[in-house]
Design an enzyme around this catalytic site. Structure first.
Site, PDB file in Angstrom:
ATOM      1  N   GLY A 280       0.826  -1.203   0.000  1.00 18.00           N
ATOM      2  CA  GLY A 280       0.000   0.000   0.000  1.00 18.00           C
ATOM      3  C   GLY A 280       0.863   1.257   0.000  1.00 18.00           C
ATOM      4  O   GLY A 280       0.560   2.234  -0.684  1.00 18.00           O
TER       5      GLY A 280
ATOM      6  N   ARG B  18       7.366   1.804   1.157  1.00 18.63           N
ATOM      7  CA  ARG B  18       7.629   0.371   1.311  1.00 18.63           C
ATOM      8  C   ARG B  18       8.039  -0.243  -0.029  1.00 18.63           C
ATOM      9  O   ARG B  18       8.840  -1.171  -0.082  1.00 18.63           O
ATOM     10  CB  ARG B  18       6.394  -0.340   1.849  1.00 18.63           C
ATOM     11  CG  ARG B  18       6.193  -0.143   3.342  1.00 18.63           C
ATOM     12  CD  ARG B  18       7.135  -1.087   4.073  1.00 18.63           C
ATOM     13  NE  ARG B  18       7.449  -0.580   5.392  1.00 18.63           N
ATOM     14  CZ  ARG B  18       6.906  -1.014   6.519  1.00 18.63           C
ATOM     15  NH1 ARG B  18       6.023  -1.970   6.481  1.00 18.63           N
ATOM     16  NH2 ARG B  18       7.263  -0.519   7.673  1.00 18.63           N
TER      17      ARG B  18
ATOM     18  N   ARG C  16       2.073  11.201  -8.750  1.00 19.98           N
ATOM     19  CA  ARG C  16       1.418  11.375  -7.439  1.00 19.98           C
ATOM     20  C   ARG C  16       2.219  10.766  -6.281  1.00 19.98           C
ATOM     21  O   ARG C  16       1.659  10.428  -5.233  1.00 19.98           O
ATOM     22  CB  ARG C  16       0.020  10.747  -7.429  1.00 19.98           C
ATOM     23  CG  ARG C  16      -0.957  11.515  -8.286  1.00 19.98           C
ATOM     24  CD  ARG C  16      -2.295  10.859  -8.344  1.00 19.98           C
ATOM     25  NE  ARG C  16      -3.165  11.618  -9.224  1.00 19.98           N
ATOM     26  CZ  ARG C  16      -4.248  12.279  -8.824  1.00 19.98           C
ATOM     27  NH1 ARG C  16      -4.601  12.262  -7.568  1.00 19.98           N
ATOM     28  NH2 ARG C  16      -4.973  12.933  -9.677  1.00 19.98           N
TER      29      ARG C  16
ATOM     30  N   ARG D 201      -0.467  -8.617  -3.539  1.00 18.90           N
ATOM     31  CA  ARG D 201      -0.497  -7.552  -2.527  1.00 18.90           C
ATOM     32  C   ARG D 201       0.355  -7.987  -1.354  1.00 18.90           C
ATOM     33  O   ARG D 201       0.250  -9.133  -0.882  1.00 18.90           O
ATOM     34  CB  ARG D 201      -1.937  -7.298  -2.081  1.00 18.90           C
ATOM     35  CG  ARG D 201      -2.044  -6.540  -0.781  1.00 18.90           C
ATOM     36  CD  ARG D 201      -3.385  -5.898  -0.570  1.00 18.90           C
ATOM     37  NE  ARG D 201      -3.622  -5.592   0.830  1.00 18.90           N
ATOM     38  CZ  ARG D 201      -2.980  -4.653   1.547  1.00 18.90           C
ATOM     39  NH1 ARG D 201      -2.036  -3.926   0.991  1.00 18.90           N
ATOM     40  NH2 ARG D 201      -3.281  -4.438   2.817  1.00 18.90           N
TER      41      ARG D 201
ATOM     42  N   SER E   4      -0.348  -5.053   5.396  1.00 16.41           N
ATOM     43  CA  SER E   4      -0.610  -5.381   6.794  1.00 16.41           C
ATOM     44  C   SER E   4      -2.111  -5.582   6.993  1.00 16.41           C
ATOM     45  O   SER E   4      -2.918  -5.194   6.154  1.00 16.41           O
ATOM     46  CB  SER E   4      -0.093  -4.263   7.702  1.00 16.41           C
ATOM     47  OG  SER E   4      -0.768  -3.071   7.388  1.00 16.41           O
TER      48      SER E   4
ATOM     49  N   GLU F 288      -7.843  -3.761   0.790  1.00 12.33           N
ATOM     50  CA  GLU F 288      -7.556  -3.814  -0.650  1.00 12.33           C
ATOM     51  C   GLU F 288      -7.818  -5.134  -1.369  1.00 12.33           C
ATOM     52  O   GLU F 288      -8.098  -5.157  -2.572  1.00 12.33           O
ATOM     53  CB  GLU F 288      -6.067  -3.443  -0.905  1.00 12.33           C
ATOM     54  CG  GLU F 288      -5.699  -2.000  -0.633  1.00 12.33           C
ATOM     55  CD  GLU F 288      -5.393  -1.732   0.843  1.00 12.33           C
ATOM     56  OE1 GLU F 288      -5.203  -2.712   1.602  1.00 12.33           O
ATOM     57  OE2 GLU F 288      -5.362  -0.561   1.238  1.00 12.33           O
TER      58      GLU F 288
ATOM     59  N   ASP G 272      -1.681  -5.437  13.795  1.00 14.54           N
ATOM     60  CA  ASP G 272      -2.434  -5.072  14.995  1.00 14.54           C
ATOM     61  C   ASP G 272      -3.497  -6.133  15.245  1.00 14.54           C
ATOM     62  O   ASP G 272      -3.793  -6.937  14.367  1.00 14.54           O
ATOM     63  CB  ASP G 272      -3.063  -3.674  14.868  1.00 14.54           C
ATOM     64  CG  ASP G 272      -3.857  -3.478  13.603  1.00 14.54           C
ATOM     65  OD1 ASP G 272      -3.258  -3.149  12.573  1.00 14.54           O
ATOM     66  OD2 ASP G 272      -5.075  -3.698  13.639  1.00 14.54           O
TER      67      ASP G 272
ATOM     68  N   ARG H  53       8.191  -3.651  12.310  1.00 14.21           N
ATOM     69  CA  ARG H  53       7.416  -3.926  11.097  1.00 14.21           C
ATOM     70  C   ARG H  53       8.303  -4.312   9.928  1.00 14.21           C
ATOM     71  O   ARG H  53       7.898  -5.060   9.057  1.00 14.21           O
ATOM     72  CB  ARG H  53       6.567  -2.717  10.718  1.00 14.21           C
ATOM     73  CG  ARG H  53       5.486  -2.514  11.739  1.00 14.21           C
ATOM     74  CD  ARG H  53       4.597  -1.346  11.414  1.00 14.21           C
ATOM     75  NE  ARG H  53       3.693  -1.160  12.538  1.00 14.21           N
ATOM     76  CZ  ARG H  53       2.428  -0.827  12.440  1.00 14.21           C
ATOM     77  NH1 ARG H  53       1.892  -0.621  11.278  1.00 14.21           N
ATOM     78  NH2 ARG H  53       1.690  -0.696  13.516  1.00 14.21           N
TER      79      ARG H  53
END
Ligand code: HPA
Length: 234
Positions: free
Chosen positions: A20, A24, A43, A87, A90, A181, A204, A217
């Site tokens: 996402g 990353r 963008r 994908r 998280s 997603e 989480d 992470r």
């Protein structure tokens, strides 16, 4: 070039990993790919193409939520010929047996709505992951010794959900985790007959109220990238 991706034709690989977060994407490309080149920065949604063990791979940010991911996935498949989209992201765990840092491989993803909702009208379409990718990712995770769960997840339209009873029903029906997603990724991939999978790390826990500290992470994210790459080229 497309409206949202500045890459030239041929600069995007057939295999695309999609975190996402665009930063990353940069971290994963610099850490795992050889000869990684920036191929998109429209963008700020960074995309890189390089090689992993001799295979061409693109790592392209998707942004958060299904409307954003849908734009990139549609353009990657229709305009750049992407054939395998994974994908890497998280999720929040929704079952007691799932712990922080565990990996979830999403067999299917329930939703209230996706950008594809209009096509299905009153049908509740259940989009599955590609079996060959799911199976290979399971094998790769097992070999790495990462605790991995396979099952259904929930792709939400909101991070801050105002309906307390909503999660209860998902938990009761065995949903492993929540992210934002995968359902649209699977649906668009199925429509175009290409392969898709979501490999998710638990950041989480909705029942326990815990969250991974940010310095933790990176390691979990790295495991996920390696599982996704091994699955794509198995
Ligand atoms: N909700 C939605 N998306 C998420 C979560 C969550 O708790 N954690 C990581 N992605």
């Amino acid at each position: 070039m497309t409206i949202h991706i500045g890459a030239e034709p041929g600069q995007i690989a057939e295999t695309v990993l999609m975190p996402g977060d665009p930063y990353r994407a940069r971290w994963a490309a610099e850490t795992f790919l050889e000869g990684a080149e920036l191929v998109n920065e429209v963008r700020g949604m960074l995309g890189f193409t390089g090689t992993w063990r001799g295979h061409r791979v693109t790592i392209q940010g998707s942004g958060m939520g299904m409307p954003s991911l849908s734009i990139y996935v549609n353009e990657l498949i229709r305009d750049y010929g992407a054939r395998t989209l994974i994908r890497i992201g998280s999720c929040g765990a929704m079952q007691e047996g799932v712990a922080l840092r565990d990996v979830i491989l999403a067999m299917t993803a329930s939703t209230i709505s996706t950008p594809s909702r209009g096509i299905f009208r009153d049908l509740n379409f259940a989009p599955p992951a590609d079996w060959s990718l799911l199976h290979a990712a399971w094998e790769a995770a097992r070999q790495k010794g990462v605790t991995t769960h396979v099952g259904g997840i929930y792709s939400s339209d909101v991070f801050y959900d105002e309906r307390p009873d909503h999660n209860e029903q998902l938990v009761r029906h065995g949903v492993l985790g929540v992210e934002m997603e995968a359902a649209e990724l699977y649906t668009v991939a199925l429509r175009h007959k290409v392969r898709a999978l979501a490999v998710l790390t638990v950041s989480d826990h909705l029942l326990e109220g815990e969250a991974l500290p940010s310095h933790d992470r990176e390691k979990s994210f790295g495991d996920m990238v390696e599982i996704a790459l091994a699955a794509a080229f198995s």
